[in-house]
Scaffold this motif. Sequence first.
Motif, mmCIF file in Angstrom:
data_model
loop_
_atom_site.group_PDB
_atom_site.id
_atom_site.type_symbol
_atom_site.label_atom_id
_atom_site.label_comp_id
_atom_site.label_asym_id
_atom_site.label_seq_id
_atom_site.Cartn_x
_atom_site.Cartn_y
_atom_site.Cartn_z
ATOM 1 N N MET A 5 0.825 -1.203 0.000
ATOM 2 C CA MET A 5 0.000 0.000 0.000
ATOM 3 C C MET A 5 0.866 1.263 0.000
ATOM 4 S SD MET A 5 -3.263 1.107 0.203
ATOM 5 C CE MET A 5 -4.255 -0.119 1.055
ATOM 6 N N ARG A 6 1.964 1.251 0.751
ATOM 7 C CA ARG A 6 2.795 2.450 0.858
ATOM 8 C C ARG A 6 3.502 2.783 -0.449
ATOM 9 N NH1 ARG A 6 6.854 0.719 5.486
ATOM 10 N NH2 ARG A 6 4.882 -0.156 6.239
ATOM 11 N N ASP A 7 3.622 1.784 -1.349
ATOM 12 C CA ASP A 7 4.325 2.018 -2.611
ATOM 13 C C ASP A 7 3.411 2.555 -3.707
ATOM 14 O OD1 ASP A 7 6.672 1.043 -1.479
ATOM 15 O OD2 ASP A 7 6.190 -1.032 -2.011
ATOM 16 N N LEU A 8 2.114 2.662 -3.427
ATOM 17 C CA LEU A 8 1.177 3.129 -4.451
ATOM 18 C C LEU A 8 1.271 4.638 -4.623
ATOM 19 C CD1 LEU A 8 -2.053 1.097 -3.532
ATOM 20 C CD2 LEU A 8 -0.441 0.623 -5.376
ATOM 21 N N ASP A 9 1.213 5.087 -5.886
ATOM 22 C CA ASP A 9 1.098 6.531 -6.086
ATOM 23 C C ASP A 9 -0.364 6.924 -5.924
ATOM 24 O OD1 ASP A 9 -0.265 5.927 -8.466
ATOM 25 O OD2 ASP A 9 1.513 6.232 -9.705
ATOM 26 N N GLN A 10 -0.644 8.218 -5.994
ATOM 27 C CA GLN A 10 -1.979 8.697 -5.698
ATOM 28 C C GLN A 10 -3.006 8.166 -6.690
ATOM 29 O OE1 GLN A 10 -2.044 12.864 -4.963
ATOM 30 N NE2 GLN A 10 -4.142 12.880 -4.192
ATOM 31 N N ALA A 11 -2.642 8.066 -7.951
ATOM 32 C CA ALA A 11 -3.581 7.575 -8.965
ATOM 33 C C ALA A 11 -3.913 6.100 -8.735
ATOM 34 C CB ALA A 11 -2.999 7.766 -10.356
ATOM 35 N N ALA A 12 -2.892 5.300 -8.410
ATOM 36 C CA ALA A 12 -3.112 3.874 -8.173
ATOM 37 C C ALA A 12 -3.944 3.664 -6.904
ATOM 38 C CB ALA A 12 -1.773 3.151 -8.057
ATOM 39 N N PHE A 13 -3.684 4.492 -5.887
ATOM 40 C CA PHE A 13 -4.441 4.391 -4.647
ATOM 41 C C PHE A 13 -5.914 4.737 -4.901
ATOM 42 C CE2 PHE A 13 -6.272 6.261 -0.826
ATOM 43 C CZ PHE A 13 -5.993 5.295 0.119
ATOM 44 N N ALA A 14 -6.154 5.811 -5.648
ATOM 45 C CA ALA A 14 -7.525 6.219 -5.960
ATOM 46 C C ALA A 14 -8.258 5.117 -6.713
ATOM 47 C CB ALA A 14 -7.527 7.514 -6.766
ATOM 48 N N SER A 15 -7.578 4.475 -7.644
ATOM 49 C CA SER A 15 -8.189 3.392 -8.401
ATOM 50 C C SER A 15 -8.550 2.225 -7.491
ATOM 51 C CB SER A 15 -7.230 2.929 -9.502
ATOM 52 O OG SER A 15 -7.754 1.833 -10.207
ATOM 53 N N LEU A 16 -7.728 1.980 -6.471
ATOM 54 C CA LEU A 16 -7.952 0.866 -5.547
ATOM 55 C C LEU A 16 -9.167 1.094 -4.662
ATOM 56 C CD1 LEU A 16 -6.765 -1.832 -4.456
ATOM 57 C CD2 LEU A 16 -5.497 -0.445 -2.804
ATOM 58 N N VAL A 17 -9.343 2.316 -4.168
ATOM 59 C CA VAL A 17 -10.420 2.572 -3.206
ATOM 60 C C VAL A 17 -11.716 3.031 -3.860
ATOM 61 C CG1 VAL A 17 -8.733 3.129 -1.418
ATOM 62 C CG2 VAL A 17 -9.735 4.985 -2.777
ATOM 63 N N GLU A 18 -11.647 3.525 -5.087
ATOM 64 C CA GLU A 18 -12.817 4.129 -5.716
ATOM 65 C C GLU A 18 -13.967 3.135 -5.875
ATOM 66 O OE1 GLU A 18 -15.141 7.124 -7.028
ATOM 67 O OE2 GLU A 18 -13.092 7.328 -6.264
ATOM 68 N N GLY A 19 -13.652 1.870 -6.054
ATOM 69 C CA GLY A 19 -14.699 0.866 -6.213
ATOM 70 C C GLY A 19 -15.573 0.685 -4.990
ATOM 71 N N HIS A 20 -15.134 1.208 -3.852
ATOM 72 C CA HIS A 20 -15.908 1.078 -2.612
ATOM 73 C C HIS A 20 -16.717 2.339 -2.304
ATOM 74 C CE1 HIS A 20 -13.652 -2.584 -1.793
ATOM 75 N NE2 HIS A 20 -12.533 -1.916 -2.019
ATOM 76 N N ARG A 21 -16.671 3.309 -3.220
ATOM 77 C CA ARG A 21 -17.301 4.597 -2.917
ATOM 78 C C ARG A 21 -18.782 4.467 -2.594
ATOM 79 N NH1 ARG A 21 -16.529 9.994 -3.674
ATOM 80 N NH2 ARG A 21 -14.487 9.642 -4.684
ATOM 81 N N ARG A 22 -19.544 3.776 -3.442
ATOM 82 C CA ARG A 22 -20.993 3.741 -3.255
ATOM 83 C C ARG A 22 -21.390 3.059 -1.956
ATOM 84 N NH1 ARG A 22 -22.729 7.995 -5.692
ATOM 85 N NH2 ARG A 22 -22.695 7.916 -7.966
ATOM 86 N N GLU A 23 -20.774 1.922 -1.642
ATOM 87 C CA GLU A 23 -21.176 1.244 -0.410
ATOM 88 C C GLU A 23 -20.754 2.033 0.821
ATOM 89 O OE1 GLU A 23 -19.070 -2.471 0.559
ATOM 90 O OE2 GLU A 23 -17.997 -2.203 -1.338
ATOM 91 N N LEU A 24 -19.620 2.728 0.750
ATOM 92 C CA LEU A 24 -19.226 3.581 1.869
ATOM 93 C C LEU A 24 -20.178 4.760 2.019
ATOM 94 C CD1 LEU A 24 -15.344 3.650 1.391
ATOM 95 C CD2 LEU A 24 -16.601 2.522 3.233
#
Length: 344
Positions: A1-20
């Motif tokens: 997780m710490r090695d992800l850049d901001q774009a990769a991190f956003a792509s990882l978490v964005e799929g959980h937006r609606r349920e959150l």
Amino acid sequence: MRDLDQAAFASLVEGHRRELQVHCYRMLGSFDDAEDLVQETFLRAWRKREAFEGRASIRAWLYRIATNACLDFLDRNPRRPVARSAGSAALTSDSPDDVNWLEPYPDLLLEPALPTDAEPDAALVAKETIELAFLVAIQHLPPKQRAALIMRDVLGWPASQTSAVLGLTVASVNSALQRARATLKEHLPPRRLEWAPAEDPTQAERRLLQRYMWVFERADAQALAELLHEDVRVTMPMLTACTPGMPDPLWLARDPLVADLTAVLDPSSPRYLGRWRSIPTRANRQPAVAHYVQRPGDTWYSPQSLDVLRPVDGRIAEITTFGPSRFPAFGLPATLGQAETLMS
């Protein structure tokens, strides 16, 4: 997780937006606040990404952050339902309290909130704990009790996992849950002491919805009485004084509602608004109607109100009316042209 850049991190978490967002909505009762808190959740997650050790799933980690973001928000912005004033029309001992921050949740945004894998949270939206009666009832709970009830009874989390999120002992979580369940039953409507999975609209429900729209489009307020339960609850959260034609106070029983609507639909009345058009929609897994009004002299129909209905045994047991500011979230038109006929 710490090695992800901001774009990769956003792509990882964005799929959980609606349920959150659904989770934050349950915690807060406000669609707009829930959107803001999801953004806050992602910001916190980005800042804490190096602390993620992978012992729990990313979803569980995000839920933990989102829950604490909501608790922090409620700590900064404490709000509880308030009892109606003695001057309210048709006030009774069991009249609902005001939850004036309540906002509806468009059904069109609920389906994308369903998780795509087989994790335990997959029933998040399938459970009928999104309807307005439930949302109003849990606003009476203190924030940590509310969180305990949502995590244990809605998300199905074990007490140990819930205790870690809330910073409580397992015994304290179980105690909070029992108190929350007892309070919830006190504030749910008499016919809604239990909640069940949502079902697709029945043909009878669709006919009831069409008849409800006809009341307005045909200016037949007396026909409304036939559609309503005798003990119907009509509440109007967040309607402001600048909304023309909306009755005050903000809670009405059946007879005052019919009388008020009669004046609004009668061209000879000083309270006459104009001609109505209605669009069926859905909110919080319940049938809903978006109303538009063509005021005298206008050639278009302007947004007027959004009614969310709770049918019981073929009649309407509850109407919750919201102002036209909610229309954009439902993808509803800003205006309707004179020639548009939506009932056909």
